[in-house]
Design an enzyme around this catalytic site. Structure first.
Site, mmCIF file in Angstrom:
data_model
loop_
_atom_site.group_PDB
_atom_site.id
_atom_site.type_symbol
_atom_site.label_atom_id
_atom_site.label_comp_id
_atom_site.label_asym_id
_atom_site.label_seq_id
_atom_site.Cartn_x
_atom_site.Cartn_y
_atom_site.Cartn_z
ATOM 1 N N HIS A 1 0.835 -1.208 0.000
ATOM 2 C CA HIS A 1 0.000 0.000 0.000
ATOM 3 C C HIS A 1 0.871 1.259 0.000
ATOM 4 O O HIS A 1 0.591 2.224 -0.707
ATOM 5 C CB HIS A 1 -0.876 0.040 1.262
ATOM 6 C CG HIS A 1 -1.864 -1.079 1.390
ATOM 7 N ND1 HIS A 1 -1.787 -2.009 2.393
ATOM 8 C CD2 HIS A 1 -2.949 -1.402 0.655
ATOM 9 C CE1 HIS A 1 -2.807 -2.860 2.285
ATOM 10 N NE2 HIS A 1 -3.523 -2.521 1.229
ATOM 11 N N LYS B 1 -1.167 -6.690 -7.914
ATOM 12 C CA LYS B 1 -1.511 -7.842 -7.059
ATOM 13 C C LYS B 1 -2.956 -8.281 -7.303
ATOM 14 O O LYS B 1 -3.251 -9.462 -7.360
ATOM 15 C CB LYS B 1 -1.277 -7.425 -5.603
ATOM 16 C CG LYS B 1 -1.982 -8.233 -4.560
ATOM 17 C CD LYS B 1 -1.199 -9.444 -4.214
ATOM 18 C CE LYS B 1 -1.887 -10.375 -3.257
ATOM 19 N NZ LYS B 1 -3.026 -9.871 -2.540
HETATM 20 P P1 AMP Z 1 -6.553 -3.808 -0.299
HETATM 21 O O1 AMP Z 1 -6.351 -2.978 0.944
HETATM 22 O O2 AMP Z 1 -6.083 -5.207 -0.172
HETATM 23 O O3 AMP Z 1 -7.948 -3.663 -0.862
HETATM 24 O O4 AMP Z 1 -5.601 -3.175 -1.413
HETATM 25 C C1 AMP Z 1 -5.625 -1.809 -1.715
HETATM 26 C C2 AMP Z 1 -4.761 -1.570 -2.924
HETATM 27 O O5 AMP Z 1 -3.427 -1.987 -2.648
HETATM 28 C C3 AMP Z 1 -5.221 -2.352 -4.156
HETATM 29 O O6 AMP Z 1 -5.045 -1.551 -5.310
HETATM 30 C C4 AMP Z 1 -4.280 -3.527 -4.157
HETATM 31 O O7 AMP Z 1 -4.074 -4.082 -5.428
HETATM 32 C C5 AMP Z 1 -3.007 -2.890 -3.645
HETATM 33 N N1 AMP Z 1 -2.097 -3.896 -3.100
HETATM 34 C C6 AMP Z 1 -2.396 -4.849 -2.186
HETATM 35 N N2 AMP Z 1 -1.323 -5.640 -1.965
HETATM 36 C C7 AMP Z 1 -0.331 -5.172 -2.775
HETATM 37 C C8 AMP Z 1 1.027 -5.558 -3.001
HETATM 38 N N3 AMP Z 1 1.580 -6.595 -2.389
HETATM 39 N N4 AMP Z 1 1.737 -4.843 -3.911
HETATM 40 C C9 AMP Z 1 1.189 -3.797 -4.552
HETATM 41 N N5 AMP Z 1 -0.079 -3.373 -4.376
HETATM 42 C C10 AMP Z 1 -0.832 -4.051 -3.493
#
Ligand code: AMP
Length: 283
Positions: free
Chosen positions: A37, A149
């Site tokens: 993030h 991801k």
């Molecule tokens: P989430 O909080 O899991 O809904 O993710 C929020 C954002 O962070 C989304 O755009 C995800 O794709 C991105 N994200 C989550 N994990 C990763 C990671 N390991 N590397 C890059 N972006 C990520």
């Protein structure tokens, strides 16, 4: 750094920023932030004048038997991390603020959300695109950053933005991994040490696939066989799907001809993890 809980207050700030001619960068998240993030936020800072991050565990993207209730939350830590990275505002509305009584509208992207995670998690992407559209109307960004991801999510959001003529640039950022290859995810906290070891097979299998392609293999079935073999070696993991798809349409492809995306989801115990990589062949 400001913390905003109300839609109208967020919209007023966004209007103010736009009046001042500032370019607004946006990173939507469900909180429990990790390096992945934070990398997205860094990218937003590089590409915009001001950065808004939403922290909202969105109930409409969870199925009835999924982990909405126990999804990890730590607002204090999230605030500290966002402050350190230099985020300008966290938008953290309550569920009742985003979905007040009488709420009945949703945004659905049809085709690209049907396969892969859409098959196992019916309704998930409708929840995602609905909340992202709503968040866009709150934050009014010029640019929004999404992680590779969640590849299918990024494809769906990009499709929604095109189809609904939203004037927002959608950028994808490469997956950030632990030093041993595990893709960072808030859900990794569910894994026991033994399960975390098993989870390494996801990234290992992606590397094995790219190695096979580097050696000249272009047949999808050969690549998928290798991936399944790595994933299933030693037990403790149940494959949800492993597919080779066109990077834009997510249609199945039979060969890695130039470029294809390899996507997977697997259950390790009760935890469902996803990972993917873009495979490139020499020809
Ligand atoms: P989430 O909080 O899991 O809904 O993710 C929020 C954002 O962070 C989304 O755009 C995800 O794709 C991105 N994200 C989550 N994990 C990763 C990671 N390991 N590397 C890059 N972006 C990520």
């Amino acid at each position: 750094m400001r913390i905003i809980e109300f839609v109208s207050e967020m919209q007023q700030l966004a209007d103010e920023w736009r009046r001042q001619g500032k370019r607004i960068g946006f990173v939507p998240t469900m909180g429990f932030l990790h390096e992945g993030h934070l990398a997205l936020m860094g990218e937003a800072k590089r590409r915009a004048d001001v950065v808004a991050v939403s922290v909202f565990v969105n109930p409409t993207q969870f199925g009835p038997n999924e982990d909405f209730e126990c999804y990890p939350r730590d607002m204090e830590r999230d605030i500290r991390l966002c402050t350190e990275v230099g985020v300008d505002v966290i938008f953290a509305p309550r569920v009742s603020e985003m979905y007040p009584d009488g709420y009945q509208t949703s945004v659905e992207v049809s085709k690209v959300t049907t396969p892969l995670c859409g098959r196992t998690r019916p309704g998930h992407f409708r929840g995602v695109t609905t909340v992202v559209a709503k968040l866009f109307h709150c934050v009014k960004p010029h640019i929004a950053i999404f992680g590779q991801k969640d590849y299918q999510q990024w494809v769906a959001v990009r499709r929604m933005v095109r189809d609904l003529n939203m004037d927002i640039e959608i950028v994808s950022y490469p997956t950030v991994r632990e030093s041993d290859g595990l893709a960072m995810s808030s859900r990794n906290t569910y894994l026991s040490p033994a399960e975390r070891e098993i989870a390494l097979r996801l990234s290992r299998s992606l590397r094995a696939a790219q190695e096979l392609v580097d050696r000249g293999e272009i047949y999808g079935e050969a690549v998928l066989m290798k991936v399944r073999e790595v994933l299933e070696s030693g037990g403790g993991l149940r494959i949800d799907y492993v597919q080779l798809c066109h990077p834009d349409t997510l249609d199945d492809v039979l060969t890695v001809d130039g470029c294809a995306v390899l996507l997977m989801a697997a259950f390790i115990g009760k935890t469902r993890l996803i990972d993917n990589c873009v495979l490139r062949s020499g020809n």
